[in-house]
Write a protein that holds these residues in place. Structure first.
Motif, PDB file in Angstrom:
ATOM      1  N   SER A  69       0.831  -1.204   0.000  1.00 49.44           N
ATOM      2  CA  SER A  69       0.000   0.000   0.000  1.00 49.44           C
ATOM      3  C   SER A  69       0.866   1.256   0.000  1.00 49.44           C
ATOM      4  O   SER A  69       1.923   1.299   0.625  1.00 49.44           O
ATOM      5  N   VAL A  70       0.399   2.272  -0.717  1.00 45.41           N
ATOM      6  CA  VAL A  70       1.100   3.566  -0.730  1.00 45.41           C
ATOM      7  C   VAL A  70       0.280   4.628  -0.011  1.00 45.41           C
ATOM      8  O   VAL A  70       0.573   5.816  -0.107  1.00 45.41           O
ATOM      9  N   LYS A  71      -0.751   4.201   0.714  1.00 48.09           N
ATOM     10  CA  LYS A  71      -1.603   5.126   1.452  1.00 48.09           C
ATOM     11  C   LYS A  71      -1.212   5.162   2.927  1.00 48.09           C
ATOM     12  O   LYS A  71      -0.677   4.196   3.474  1.00 48.09           O
ATOM     13  N   ASP A  72      -1.498   6.307   3.560  1.00 45.45           N
ATOM     14  CA  ASP A  72      -1.307   6.396   5.004  1.00 45.45           C
ATOM     15  C   ASP A  72      -2.232   5.397   5.698  1.00 45.45           C
ATOM     16  O   ASP A  72      -3.311   5.063   5.181  1.00 45.45           O
ATOM     17  N   CYS A  73      -1.825   4.947   6.865  1.00 50.00           N
ATOM     18  CA  CYS A  73      -2.702   4.032   7.596  1.00 50.00           C
ATOM     19  C   CYS A  73      -2.536   4.215   9.094  1.00 50.00           C
ATOM     20  O   CYS A  73      -1.489   4.668   9.581  1.00 50.00           O
ATOM     21  N   VAL A  74      -3.592   3.876   9.817  1.00 46.89           N
ATOM     22  CA  VAL A  74      -3.551   3.769  11.268  1.00 46.89           C
ATOM     23  C   VAL A  74      -4.132   2.404  11.609  1.00 46.89           C
ATOM     24  O   VAL A  74      -5.281   2.105  11.258  1.00 46.89           O
ATOM     25  N   ALA A  75      -3.335   1.569  12.242  1.00 49.20           N
ATOM     26  CA  ALA A  75      -3.766   0.202  12.520  1.00 49.20           C
ATOM     27  C   ALA A  75      -3.301  -0.217  13.910  1.00 49.20           C
ATOM     28  O   ALA A  75      -2.453   0.428  14.535  1.00 49.20           O
ATOM     29  N   ILE A  76      -3.865  -1.314  14.389  1.00 52.95           N
ATOM     30  CA  ILE A  76      -3.489  -1.878  15.687  1.00 52.95           C
ATOM     31  C   ILE A  76      -2.149  -2.593  15.546  1.00 52.95           C
ATOM     32  O   ILE A  76      -1.865  -3.217  14.522  1.00 52.95           O
ATOM     33  N   ASN A  77      -1.341  -2.525  16.590  1.00 50.62           N
ATOM     34  CA  ASN A  77      -0.137  -3.349  16.628  1.00 50.62           C
ATOM     35  C   ASN A  77      -0.562  -4.757  17.058  1.00 50.62           C
ATOM     36  O   ASN A  77      -0.371  -5.167  18.210  1.00 50.62           O
ATOM     37  N   ASN A  78      -1.146  -5.470  16.109  1.00 47.86           N
ATOM     38  CA  ASN A  78      -1.709  -6.793  16.393  1.00 47.86           C
ATOM     39  C   ASN A  78      -0.659  -7.786  16.863  1.00 47.86           C
ATOM     40  O   ASN A  78      -0.883  -8.567  17.792  1.00 47.86           O
ATOM     41  N   THR A  79       0.493  -7.772  16.210  1.00 46.13           N
ATOM     42  CA  THR A  79       1.556  -8.721  16.542  1.00 46.13           C
ATOM     43  C   THR A  79       2.020  -8.530  17.985  1.00 46.13           C
ATOM     44  O   THR A  79       2.239  -9.500  18.720  1.00 46.13           O
ATOM     45  N   GLN A  80       2.147  -7.270  18.386  1.00 43.67           N
ATOM     46  CA  GLN A  80       2.555  -6.983  19.760  1.00 43.67           C
ATOM     47  C   GLN A  80       1.522  -7.534  20.748  1.00 43.67           C
ATOM     48  O   GLN A  80       1.869  -8.109  21.788  1.00 43.67           O
ATOM     49  N   GLY A  81       0.234  -7.343  20.436  1.00 43.92           N
ATOM     50  CA  GLY A  81      -0.822  -7.749  21.354  1.00 43.92           C
ATOM     51  C   GLY A  81      -0.811  -9.233  21.657  1.00 43.92           C
ATOM     52  O   GLY A  81      -0.839  -9.652  22.828  1.00 43.92           O
ATOM     53  N   THR A  82      -0.771 -10.070  20.623  1.00 40.79           N
ATOM     54  CA  THR A  82      -0.782 -11.516  20.860  1.00 40.79           C
ATOM     55  C   THR A  82       0.568 -12.008  21.380  1.00 40.79           C
ATOM     56  O   THR A  82       0.635 -13.033  22.068  1.00 40.79           O
ATOM     57  N   PHE A  83       1.647 -11.283  21.070  1.00 39.21           N
ATOM     58  CA  PHE A  83       2.947 -11.617  21.660  1.00 39.21           C
ATOM     59  C   PHE A  83       2.869 -11.465  23.177  1.00 39.21           C
ATOM     60  O   PHE A  83       3.311 -12.338  23.935  1.00 39.21           O
ATOM     61  N   LEU A  84       2.294 -10.339  23.642  1.00 43.05           N
ATOM     62  CA  LEU A  84       2.145 -10.117  25.078  1.00 43.05           C
ATOM     63  C   LEU A  84       1.267 -11.183  25.722  1.00 43.05           C
ATOM     64  O   LEU A  84       1.570 -11.683  26.807  1.00 43.05           O
ATOM     65  N   ALA A  85       0.175 -11.536  25.036  1.00 41.31           N
ATOM     66  CA  ALA A  85      -0.753 -12.533  25.571  1.00 41.31           C
ATOM     67  C   ALA A  85      -0.083 -13.901  25.682  1.00 41.31           C
ATOM     68  O   ALA A  85      -0.209 -14.589  26.715  1.00 41.31           O
TER      69      ALA A  85
END
Length: 337
Positions: free
Chosen positions: A151-167
């Protein structure tokens, strides 16, 4: 004859009709003249608008199937964040939908030709191929809740990988070495990234991944049904499970309890999203908290900064961090008496 019928007759897109009627740029003078003459001939009424600076931002929700996006506390909070930030920035919000059974290229073309100042596109259910169609849009746009490397568009997303890593790390710290993942059978980027975080935590801990994945539906009903089917034929379960989201985790907890599993003694489980239901479940669900309101706010703020910029700017991908909320659904094996 209406505008759509006129477009079909002249073999042009509906957006070309709109451009011609509203005196905007985007089509050739020859095409514009042909459209306006045909409109006069067939009695298609229109009122040309003066070109002026737009005072609204379009919040567009893409729904491929609606099995992930829905009227849930998660998306309600995201929408509130979008709306409040648009108002604070001095714009009005116009909400619209794009559905998976529509001609996506045509709908995206309409976004290009609309009078809005910019677009926040909720891309949760969009595939990488869908997102790629947005690359040619010249109008300022921010993708919300999904992104991919092409993608060449700006985005705002969740740090999903971090979340399940912590869990997953928390389950390991609590003494769990046989872990599994409850995966939605609906494939979206968020869920893929969450599974990746699970695998990274296992690898870092030196645990052999046996790929214990349980596939279930994404709604409360389908997740409960599919978990029941799995448990009817399952052997020994992992002692710790990480789920794609709270809806799936809570539905699977219900099925586990109905099959005689005591939670968290027999099976521990961690969700994702920190929905209100996670706090009132029995046991209360340990989960990953996402700042949902902030997701929407950051998307609008990024878009407003992009609006009016004429010089080229590299795309920005902002990942919003997560926190682990520890409650009662995980057993600490090391401390078990």
């Amino acid at each position: 004859m209406n505008k759509k019928e006129l477009a079909t007759l002249l073999d042009v897109s509906p957006s070309a009709i709109s451009i011609a009627f509203n005196g905007r740029k985007g089509i050739s003078d020859k095409t514009r003249d042909r459209i306006l003459k045909a409109a006069e001939l067939y009695g298609v009424e229109y009122s040309p608008r003066k070109i002026s600076a737009s005072n609204y931002i379009s919040f567009v929700i893409f729904k491929e199937h609606g099995q992930v996006f829905g009227d849930t506390p998660f998306f309600s909070s995201v929408t509130e964040g979008v709306n409040s930030s648009i108002t604070e920035a001095g714009y009005k919000m116009q909400m619209s939908y794009i559905y998976g059974n529509q001609n996506l290229e045509e709908r995206i073309e309409e976004l290009c030709d609309s009078d809005c100042a910019g677009v926040v596109l909720l891309a949760t259910e969009m595939s990488n191929e869908d997102i790629a169609l947005c690359n040619d849009i010249k109008k300022p746009m921010v993708l919300l809740d999904s992104w991919y490397d092409g993608s060449v568009k700006d985005c705002v997303a969740i740090n999903n990988t971090q979340g399940t890593f912590l869990a997953t790390r928390y389950l390991i710290e609590c003494g769990h070495t046989r872990l599994g993942y409850i995966h939605s059978n609906i494939h979206i980027n968020n869920f893929n990234e969450r599974y990746d975080g699970f695998c990274r935590a296992l690898a870092l801990a030196g645990l052999v991944e046996e790929d214990v994945r349980i596939y279930v539906g994404s709604t409360s009903e389908t997740a409960y049904r599919d978990m029941n089917h799995y448990l009817e034929r399952a052997g020994k379960l992992p002692t710790g499970l990480v789920a794609d989201n709270d809806i799936i985790a809570l539905s699977c907890m219900r099925a586990l309890k109905e099959h005689g599993y005591k939670l968290p003694d027999a099976v521990s489980i961690v969700g994702f999203d920190d929905t209100p239901s996670a706090f009132v479940s029995a046991p209360k669900l340990t989960t990953v908290r996402v700042p949902k309101h902030r997701l929407g706010m950051e998307a609008v703020e990024l878009l407003v900064r992009r609006i009016g910029k004429t010089e080229p700017m590299s795309p920005i991908c902002m990942r919003i961090g997560t926190d682990l909320v520890v409650r009662d659904s995980v057993l600490k094996i090391a401390q078990k008496s």
